[in-house]
Design a protein around this motif. Structure first.
Motif, PDB file in Angstrom:
ATOM      1  N   GLU A 161      65.733  30.615   1.254  1.00 49.63           N
ATOM      2  CA  GLU A 161      65.829  30.169   2.570  1.00 49.63           C
ATOM      3  C   GLU A 161      66.880  31.645   3.560  1.00 49.63           C
ATOM      4  O   GLU A 161      66.883  31.012   4.283  1.00 49.63           O
ATOM      5  N   GLN A 162      66.403  32.180   2.672  1.00 51.80           N
ATOM      6  CA  GLN A 162      67.049  33.712   3.616  1.00 51.80           C
ATOM      7  C   GLN A 162      65.655  34.782   3.979  1.00 51.80           C
ATOM      8  O   GLN A 162      65.390  35.736   3.932  1.00 51.80           O
ATOM      9  N   ALA A 163      65.083  34.095   4.731  1.00 49.13           N
ATOM     10  CA  ALA A 163      63.905  35.092   5.157  1.00 49.13           C
ATOM     11  C   ALA A 163      64.364  36.287   5.891  1.00 49.13           C
ATOM     12  O   ALA A 163      65.501  35.419   6.806  1.00 49.13           O
ATOM     13  N   PRO A 164      64.800  36.715   6.089  1.00 50.15           N
ATOM     14  CA  PRO A 164      63.662  38.024   5.208  1.00 50.15           C
ATOM     15  C   PRO A 164      63.351  38.426   3.921  1.00 50.15           C
ATOM     16  O   PRO A 164      62.760  39.282   4.554  1.00 50.15           O
ATOM     17  N   LYS A 205      75.192  38.900   5.460  1.00 50.59           N
ATOM     18  CA  LYS A 205      74.611  38.345   5.087  1.00 50.59           C
ATOM     19  C   LYS A 205      74.615  37.689   3.090  1.00 50.59           C
ATOM     20  O   LYS A 205      74.063  36.254   3.429  1.00 50.59           O
ATOM     21  N   SER A 206      73.444  38.666   2.594  1.00 57.21           N
ATOM     22  CA  SER A 206      73.741  38.329   1.550  1.00 57.21           C
ATOM     23  C   SER A 206      74.730  37.748   0.999  1.00 57.21           C
ATOM     24  O   SER A 206      74.983  37.058  -0.776  1.00 57.21           O
ATOM     25  N   ILE A 207      76.136  38.666   1.200  1.00 58.45           N
ATOM     26  CA  ILE A 207      77.183  38.777   0.145  1.00 58.45           C
ATOM     27  C   ILE A 207      78.266  37.099   0.771  1.00 58.45           C
ATOM     28  O   ILE A 207      78.539  36.134  -0.026  1.00 58.45           O
ATOM     29  N   SER A 226      74.745  32.376   1.825  1.00 55.97           N
ATOM     30  CA  SER A 226      75.107  33.559   0.505  1.00 55.97           C
ATOM     31  C   SER A 226      75.768  33.382  -0.715  1.00 55.97           C
ATOM     32  O   SER A 226      75.966  32.396  -1.272  1.00 55.97           O
ATOM     33  N   ILE A 227      75.886  34.683  -1.164  1.00 61.50           N
ATOM     34  CA  ILE A 227      76.134  33.837  -2.629  1.00 61.50           C
ATOM     35  C   ILE A 227      77.625  33.786  -2.795  1.00 61.50           C
ATOM     36  O   ILE A 227      77.667  32.094  -3.262  1.00 61.50           O
TER      37      ILE A 227
END
Length: 838
Positions: free
Chosen positions: A419-422, A478-480, A486-487
């Motif tokens: 769900e985190q494209a791209p 957005k990754s963190i 996010s994580i």
């Protein structure tokens, strides 16, 4: 006519024709036909994998990978002897020692290679150890040197691989010893007429490794290029009133990308950034040196790459030979992309040049490290089907972690699912799973991530030119922790508090420019700026170099810039003529760098000598982010991954940037503790982690410039690492101890506050919008980048505040621009370009 006589007759006729122009014309026509045939690749993206023999090779590679852990091309191998290097001073010195001992072959693969890089410092006193001069000596001694560098898109990257190629080819001109012994290939090709179907503009060859004589190899995060040499105290200053010959970072090796990116790197001695006005950006990195069976695997990857580039770009060039390998002969030579066309151009050279069984590692285990080479590689980069064994290794090792995960990386962009494209790499999901499992089991577990404050080379982050860097930062946040996928949010959704498990830090360094009153007076009396003197010094130590923009006719010295050279030499003479007049013929009591004060036993800033009014000293304090470039994972003090691979899609997917890394687990264990309990740690992983943590905490002494007596600056075949035992080594032995964690977070707290108070170092948690940015750090020309923010702060207060900084740890500002659109979609960032930034 007797049976078979006709075939013998025609064979004889063919042999005679081979010596005629008619035969040459026929072969030329075949080559031209094949050359033009490449246009068909525009409509056949699978052209390297659609013929039966290509399908057979792909199937063979797949069978091999499926039989190996992480689906790597390389197997797990016991008995490797592996040594770690932290920061460039030790690594480059060790490389210089190893290169000087080369007898047969040298392989080098780099994203960027600067021929004018000094492997030993100070440069003025070590001119013979400039990289091009070391390679020249080995070539003259008969060593065959093979180099592959990334051919950049000039509009996007400033590393100028054409200069690398031409400068190195010009070292040994025709008719001189060593001629033809250095061959440099650049890839990918950007020639639309020959490679329209195979051009790659977005992705890079990112590997950084060296193989010498099939005996020893280096692998890690350090390119042999400008800006990478550094010591553990990470100085920002390089001003020397006692004499410019003492400088450590000549020419473009002195760089601060937050102020100005590299410019015209082919003219390496030039530098538009004045050392008397600005500090450099310090550089933190990690690499390995090894002897053992894994050397063969690293060499195999190089030979595959070499033959693929030969096939892709130099198939009709006599100057580039095919490489074959012992152990990959006959029916297995297709694994290293050897082709045998009907009309081959170039020789077939088998490596190693002497029997493989003569290597020390071929006679038995050299060490105790169980290791495996892993890579990201695909059709565009190596002519193979996609391999992403690096991502497989990262994900599996992190997910299985029991106590801690320690990451140092240049980037941190990863996904927790589809769900985190791209973003597509799933290292983030492995982190989530490891934390959730530990949380539900009630087990103490930490993921400690150390990444750059600004993960790209932007100037002011508010500028339009910084849009790409802001896009990278946006994807990192957005990754963190920003957004439901996010994580942090994925861990929280499982009822676990992510703030109990995940901690993210940056590194930052300070220094003082030794621009004394006497040196300023020297500038005034001579009418010469120190910047011209630093340029003249670079010109002087360049005098024996070879400059050439083509491979045809090298020119000794820089004849095209003769007048500029004369001007600089005269400027330096005028500057030096005033030395006695201003009193600089005597000992300069202020030190050229105070970076050591952040380290063990380095003294206090408040106790440092300054040959002038302390109010003037304030103008010379500087700070900068300490750029983390290593690509390192340490898990549970047992397993290490190190190499060229960042944590982002570019490095992890396999189809984008090409990468090479190595997984290491030492079977030699040491008695240790983990959260106070007895624990068997791997010697290699634990000693590396302990040294890194002591550096970051300021629990190591500063490094002396002379690395000749430092065991950590020697290749692995000379001596093992000096783990620098002592009270500080014992203090950080348990990575989960409360005392260590209190110091780690306490240092980060204090350092963050001091850098904010004195310098308004950005990015910062107080900057949530662009209006906040302007209030926190106004855009005006009153103060130089990286200098003190408040010129009216009392000098003694500044000194005493700097006394509080220990090591280099600071917290990553997770609230930076949290209420602002960091990277608005537009021409630069959109659906077509976003994969460049992930």
């Amino acid at each position: 006519m007797a049976p078979g006589e006709d075939s013998r007759m025609f064979a004889g006729l063919r042999d005679k024709l081979k010596a005629t122009n008619l035969y040459d014309a026929k072969v030329g026509a075949i080559h031209f036909k094949n050359k033009m045939g490449k246009l068909g690749n525009l409509i056949n993206a699978n052209h390297r994998h659609d013929e039966e023999h290509e399908k057979a090779t792909d199937e063979k590679r797949n069978r091999i990978a499926e039989s190996h852990r992480f689906k790597s091309f390389a197997p797990e191998r016991d008995g490797n002897k592996i040594k770690w290097y932290v920061d460039g001073q030790d690594y480059f010195y060790a490389v210089s020692v190893a290169l000087e001992k080369a007898k047969e072959t040298i392989y080098i693969e780099d994203w960027w290679l600067s021929p004018e890089l000094f492997l030993r410092r100070p440069p003025f006193f070590n001119q013979e150890y400039r990289l091009d001069q070391v390679l020249k000596r080995r070539a003259e001694a008969g060593v065959k040197i093979y180099i592959i560098v990334y051919k950049e898109v000039a509009a996007a990257v400033s590393c100028n691989s054409a200069h690398t190629k031409h400068a190195l080819h010009a070292l040994c001109p025709e008719g001189t010893p060593g001629h033809g012994n250095i061959t440099v290939l650049r890839h990918p090709d950007h020639n639309v007429f020959e490679n329209a179907g195979d051009m790659t503009f977005y992705w890079a060859h990112h590997e950084k490794f060296i193989v010498i004589d099939y005996e020893i190899a280096f692998i890690g995060g350090l390119d042999l290029c400008f800006g990478r040499w550094d010591s553990r105290q990470h100085p920002c200053a390089d001003v020397h009133p006692a004499g410019v010959q003492n400088e450590m970072f000549p020419g473009q090796d002195f760089n601060n990308n937050r102020i100005m990116d590299f410019q015209t790197v082919e003219d390496w001695k030039s530098n538009e950034l004045s050392k008397a006005d600005y500090g450099r950006m310090p550089w933190h990195d990690v690499a390995m040196c090894l002897v053992g069976d894994c050397v063969f695997d690293i060499a195999e990857h190089f030979v595959l790459r070499w033959n693929f580039v030969k096939r892709d770009k130099y198939k009709r060039s006599e100057k580039v030979d095919w490489l074959t390998m012992t152990g990959r002969e006959g029916e297995n030579e297709d694994l290293i992309a050897v082709q045998r066309p009907k009309h081959p151009v170039g020789k077939y050279i088998n490596h190693p040049l002497s029997p493989l069984e003569n290597r020390s590692w071929a006679k038995g285990h050299q060490g105790t490290v169980h290791a495996q080479v892993i890579r990201s590689s695909a059709d565009w980069s190596s002519g193979i089907l996609t391999e992403h064994s690096i991502q497989n290794a990262y994900s599996e090792i992190i997910e299985n972690a029991q106590h801690f995960v320690y990451i140092e990386n240049q980037f941190f962009i990863t996904a927790t699912g589809e769900e985190q494209a791209p973003i597509h790499n799933t290292i983030g999901r492995a982190i989530v799973n490891a934390c959730v499992r530990a949380g539900k089991e009630g087990r103490k577990f930490r993921v400690i991530i150390v990444i750059p404050a600004v993960p790209g080379f932007a100037g002011d982050l508010r500028d339009d030119a910084a849009m790409g860097t802001r896009a990278i930062m946006d994807y990192q946040y957005k990754s963190i922790h920003r957004g439901p996928n996010s994580i942090f949010e994925q861990i929280k959704s499982q009822g676990i508090d992510p703030k109990q498990h995940i901690f993210i830090f940056n590194l930052r360094s300070y220094d003082r420019l030794n621009k004394t009153a006497a040196m300023v007076e020297q500038e005034e009396k001579s009418g010469v700026k120190y910047q011209d003197v630093q340029r003249a010094e670079a010109e002087e130590i360049m005098a024996e170099g070879v400059h050439s923009t083509t491979d045809q006719k090298p020119t000794l010295g820089d004849d095209t810039g003769a007048k500029e050279k004369e001007r600089l030499i005269e400027a330096k003479r005028k500057f030096e003529s005033q030395r006695t007049e201003v009193g600089l013929d005597k000992e300069v009591t202020s030190t050229d760098s105070i970076a050591a004060t952040a380290m063990l036993n380095g003294g206090k800033v408040s106790e440092q000598r300054w040959d002038d009014d302390l109010e003037k000293e304030k103008e010379n304090f500087v700070q900068e982010e300490l750029y983390i470039h290593g690509k390192l994972l340490i898990v549970d003090d047992r397993i290490v991954i190190c190499g060229s691979s960042n944590i982002n899609d570019r490095s992890q997917l396999g189809i984008h940037d090409s990468e090479l890394s190595i997984v290491m687990e030492d079977y030699n264990t040491i008695d240790s503790t983990m959260d106070g309990q007895p624990f068997k740690a791997g010697h290699h992983a634990a000693t590396l982690r302990r040294l890194l943590w002591r550096e970051h905490l300021g629990l190591l002494p500063a490094q002396p410039l002379d690395a000749s007596k430092d065991p950590n600056a020697q290749p692995v075949d000379v001596c093992p690492n000096d783990i620098m035992e002592g009270p500080e080594y014992d203090f950080v032995a348990d990575p989960m101890s409360d005392q260590v964690w209190d110091m780690w977070t306490g240092n980060a707290d204090t350092n963050t506050q001091v850098f904010r108070h004195l310098f308004r170092a950005d990015p910062d948690d107080n900057i949530k919008t662009f209006d906040d940015y302007e209030a926190f750090l106004p855009r005006h020309n009153k103060f130089k980048q990286g200098h003190l923010h408040d010129p009216f702060m009392p000098a003694q207060e500044v000194r005493e505040k700097l006394d509080q900084i220990k090591g280099h740890l600071v917290w990553m500002p997770l609230d930076f621009l949290c209420d602002a659109p960091m990277a608005e979609k537009g021409l630069q960032v959109n659906a077509y370009t976003e994969s460049i930034y992930t």
